[in-house]
Design a protein around this motif. Sequence first.
Motif, PDB file in Angstrom:
ATOM      1  N   ILE A  28      21.520  -9.061 -39.845  1.00 36.45           N
ATOM      2  CA  ILE A  28      20.667  -9.647 -40.637  1.00 36.45           C
ATOM      3  C   ILE A  28      20.831  -9.252 -42.102  1.00 36.45           C
ATOM      4  CG2 ILE A  28      18.120  -9.703 -41.366  1.00 36.45           C
ATOM      5  CD1 ILE A  28      18.680 -10.340 -38.584  1.00 36.45           C
ATOM      6  N   PHE A  29      20.898 -10.556 -42.859  1.00 40.08           N
ATOM      7  CA  PHE A  29      21.101 -10.527 -44.273  1.00 40.08           C
ATOM      8  C   PHE A  29      19.980 -10.720 -44.912  1.00 40.08           C
ATOM      9  CE2 PHE A  29      23.129 -10.100 -48.146  1.00 40.08           C
ATOM     10  CZ  PHE A  29      23.077 -11.479 -48.874  1.00 40.08           C
ATOM     11  N   ARG A  30      19.715 -12.016 -45.235  1.00 37.43           N
ATOM     12  CA  ARG A  30      18.595 -12.542 -45.800  1.00 37.43           C
ATOM     13  C   ARG A  30      17.661 -13.573 -45.300  1.00 37.43           C
ATOM     14  NH1 ARG A  30      19.263 -13.737 -52.178  1.00 37.43           N
ATOM     15  NH2 ARG A  30      16.919 -14.154 -51.809  1.00 37.43           N
ATOM     16  N   ILE A  31      16.295 -13.107 -44.823  1.00 34.69           N
ATOM     17  CA  ILE A  31      15.626 -13.848 -44.016  1.00 34.69           C
ATOM     18  C   ILE A  31      15.175 -14.958 -44.946  1.00 34.69           C
ATOM     19  CG2 ILE A  31      13.852 -14.703 -42.353  1.00 34.69           C
ATOM     20  CD1 ILE A  31      14.762 -11.838 -40.752  1.00 34.69           C
ATOM     21  N   ASN A  32      14.971 -16.185 -44.684  1.00 32.62           N
ATOM     22  CA  ASN A  32      14.616 -17.163 -45.692  1.00 32.62           C
ATOM     23  C   ASN A  32      12.749 -17.439 -44.968  1.00 32.62           C
ATOM     24  OD1 ASN A  32      14.020 -19.315 -47.767  1.00 32.62           O
ATOM     25  ND2 ASN A  32      14.574 -20.796 -46.385  1.00 32.62           N
ATOM     26  N   ALA A  33      12.985 -17.550 -43.541  1.00 38.07           N
ATOM     27  CA  ALA A  33      11.662 -18.064 -43.045  1.00 38.07           C
ATOM     28  C   ALA A  33      11.834 -17.566 -41.485  1.00 38.07           C
ATOM     29  CB  ALA A  33      11.271 -19.429 -43.324  1.00 38.07           C
ATOM     30  N   ALA A  49       4.259 -23.118 -36.495  1.00 40.98           N
ATOM     31  CA  ALA A  49       3.866 -22.342 -37.752  1.00 40.98           C
ATOM     32  C   ALA A  49       4.901 -21.667 -38.279  1.00 40.98           C
ATOM     33  CB  ALA A  49       2.819 -21.285 -37.283  1.00 40.98           C
ATOM     34  N   LEU A  50       4.963 -21.251 -39.760  1.00 36.39           N
ATOM     35  CA  LEU A  50       5.929 -20.990 -40.160  1.00 36.39           C
ATOM     36  C   LEU A  50       5.564 -19.984 -41.355  1.00 36.39           C
ATOM     37  CD1 LEU A  50       9.266 -21.401 -40.679  1.00 36.39           C
ATOM     38  CD2 LEU A  50       8.602 -22.772 -42.832  1.00 36.39           C
ATOM     39  N   ILE A  51       6.436 -18.871 -41.565  1.00 35.61           N
ATOM     40  CA  ILE A  51       6.084 -17.980 -42.534  1.00 35.61           C
ATOM     41  C   ILE A  51       7.477 -17.718 -43.473  1.00 35.61           C
ATOM     42  CG2 ILE A  51       6.511 -15.867 -40.926  1.00 35.61           C
ATOM     43  CD1 ILE A  51       4.065 -14.589 -42.730  1.00 35.61           C
ATOM     44  N   PRO A  52       7.439 -18.295 -44.815  1.00 40.47           N
ATOM     45  CA  PRO A  52       8.585 -17.848 -45.374  1.00 40.47           C
ATOM     46  C   PRO A  52       8.563 -16.614 -46.127  1.00 40.47           C
ATOM     47  CG  PRO A  52       6.621 -18.965 -46.696  1.00 40.47           C
ATOM     48  CD  PRO A  52       6.340 -18.688 -45.418  1.00 40.47           C
ATOM     49  N   SER A  53       9.717 -16.029 -46.633  1.00 42.92           N
ATOM     50  CA  SER A  53      10.067 -14.809 -47.220  1.00 42.92           C
ATOM     51  C   SER A  53       8.893 -14.714 -48.303  1.00 42.92           C
ATOM     52  CB  SER A  53      11.425 -14.671 -47.489  1.00 42.92           C
ATOM     53  OG  SER A  53      12.037 -15.497 -48.582  1.00 42.92           O
ATOM     54  N   SER A  54       8.752 -15.661 -49.050  1.00 43.61           N
ATOM     55  CA  SER A  54       7.795 -15.807 -50.001  1.00 43.61           C
ATOM     56  C   SER A  54       7.066 -17.097 -50.014  1.00 43.61           C
ATOM     57  CB  SER A  54       8.287 -15.468 -51.785  1.00 43.61           C
ATOM     58  OG  SER A  54       9.338 -16.641 -51.648  1.00 43.61           O
ATOM     59  N   TYR A  93       7.173 -21.151 -25.933  1.00 44.40           N
ATOM     60  CA  TYR A  93       6.898 -20.917 -27.420  1.00 44.40           C
ATOM     61  C   TYR A  93       8.497 -20.305 -27.851  1.00 44.40           C
ATOM     62  CZ  TYR A  93       2.189 -22.128 -27.909  1.00 44.40           C
ATOM     63  OH  TYR A  93       1.109 -22.784 -27.613  1.00 44.40           O
ATOM     64  N   TYR A  94       8.884 -20.915 -28.852  1.00 41.61           N
ATOM     65  CA  TYR A  94      10.430 -20.589 -29.250  1.00 41.61           C
ATOM     66  C   TYR A  94      10.202 -20.075 -30.830  1.00 41.61           C
ATOM     67  CZ  TYR A  94      12.200 -23.147 -25.356  1.00 41.61           C
ATOM     68  OH  TYR A  94      12.492 -23.648 -24.179  1.00 41.61           O
ATOM     69  N   CYS A  95      11.080 -18.868 -31.119  1.00 37.93           N
ATOM     70  CA  CYS A  95      11.101 -18.497 -32.329  1.00 37.93           C
ATOM     71  C   CYS A  95      12.380 -18.757 -32.936  1.00 37.93           C
ATOM     72  CB  CYS A  95      10.945 -16.886 -32.497  1.00 37.93           C
ATOM     73  SG  CYS A  95      10.934 -16.104 -33.834  1.00 37.93           S
ATOM     74  N   ASN A  96      12.246 -19.137 -34.444  1.00 38.59           N
ATOM     75  CA  ASN A  96      13.363 -19.577 -35.119  1.00 38.59           C
ATOM     76  C   ASN A  96      13.451 -18.728 -36.417  1.00 38.59           C
ATOM     77  OD1 ASN A  96      14.272 -21.572 -37.548  1.00 38.59           O
ATOM     78  ND2 ASN A  96      15.408 -21.898 -35.778  1.00 38.59           N
ATOM     79  N   VAL A  97      14.564 -18.326 -36.569  1.00 38.49           N
ATOM     80  CA  VAL A  97      14.890 -17.625 -38.091  1.00 38.49           C
ATOM     81  C   VAL A  97      15.758 -18.038 -38.846  1.00 38.49           C
ATOM     82  CG1 VAL A  97      15.893 -15.179 -38.597  1.00 38.49           C
ATOM     83  CG2 VAL A  97      14.567 -15.235 -36.391  1.00 38.49           C
ATOM     84  N   ALA A  98      15.679 -18.431 -39.808  1.00 34.46           N
ATOM     85  CA  ALA A  98      16.382 -19.285 -41.091  1.00 34.46           C
ATOM     86  C   ALA A  98      16.618 -18.307 -41.956  1.00 34.46           C
ATOM     87  CB  ALA A  98      15.799 -20.299 -41.344  1.00 34.46           C
ATOM     88  N   PHE A  99      18.128 -18.316 -42.429  1.00 31.89           N
ATOM     89  CA  PHE A  99      18.647 -17.507 -43.400  1.00 31.89           C
ATOM     90  C   PHE A  99      18.894 -18.050 -44.730  1.00 31.89           C
ATOM     91  CE2 PHE A  99      19.009 -13.348 -41.102  1.00 31.89           C
ATOM     92  CZ  PHE A  99      19.140 -13.853 -39.690  1.00 31.89           C
ATOM     93  N   VAL A 100      18.862 -17.559 -46.049  1.00 31.01           N
ATOM     94  CA  VAL A 100      19.061 -18.278 -46.937  1.00 31.01           C
ATOM     95  C   VAL A 100      20.573 -18.957 -47.092  1.00 31.01           C
ATOM     96  CG1 VAL A 100      17.412 -16.723 -48.406  1.00 31.01           C
ATOM     97  CG2 VAL A 100      20.011 -16.025 -48.181  1.00 31.01           C
TER      98      VAL A 100
END
Length: 116
Positions: A28-33, A49-54, A93-100
Amino acid sequence: QVQVVESGGGLVQAGGSLRLSCAASGSIFRINAMGWYRQAPGKQREYVALIPSSGTTNYADSVKGRFTLSRDDAKNTVYLQMNSLKPEDTAVYYCNVAFVNGRNYWGKGTLVTVSS
């Protein structure tokens, strides 16, 4: 290597609630969302739904007011609280992790079945 693992699916009656969890681990480096998508039988995968890092958490119109997405940054985990479930919420239901850095990873999914 990054692992994304969903949990919390199951069978529930219409009007009931479930809470899904999605945990990211590994390199894990930096998660974007982090976000949730779902795929009902015979249909295409759709955004939930989506939750961003900020910034502001965003929801599909079909779940707005019923689903709440929250996160625990220390655990690289997000939670999808699903209330007032309807039969049409039945899906994997699938989870997606997006990095910077632009990479994103999917979990294998967790099945939610809502009976009428």
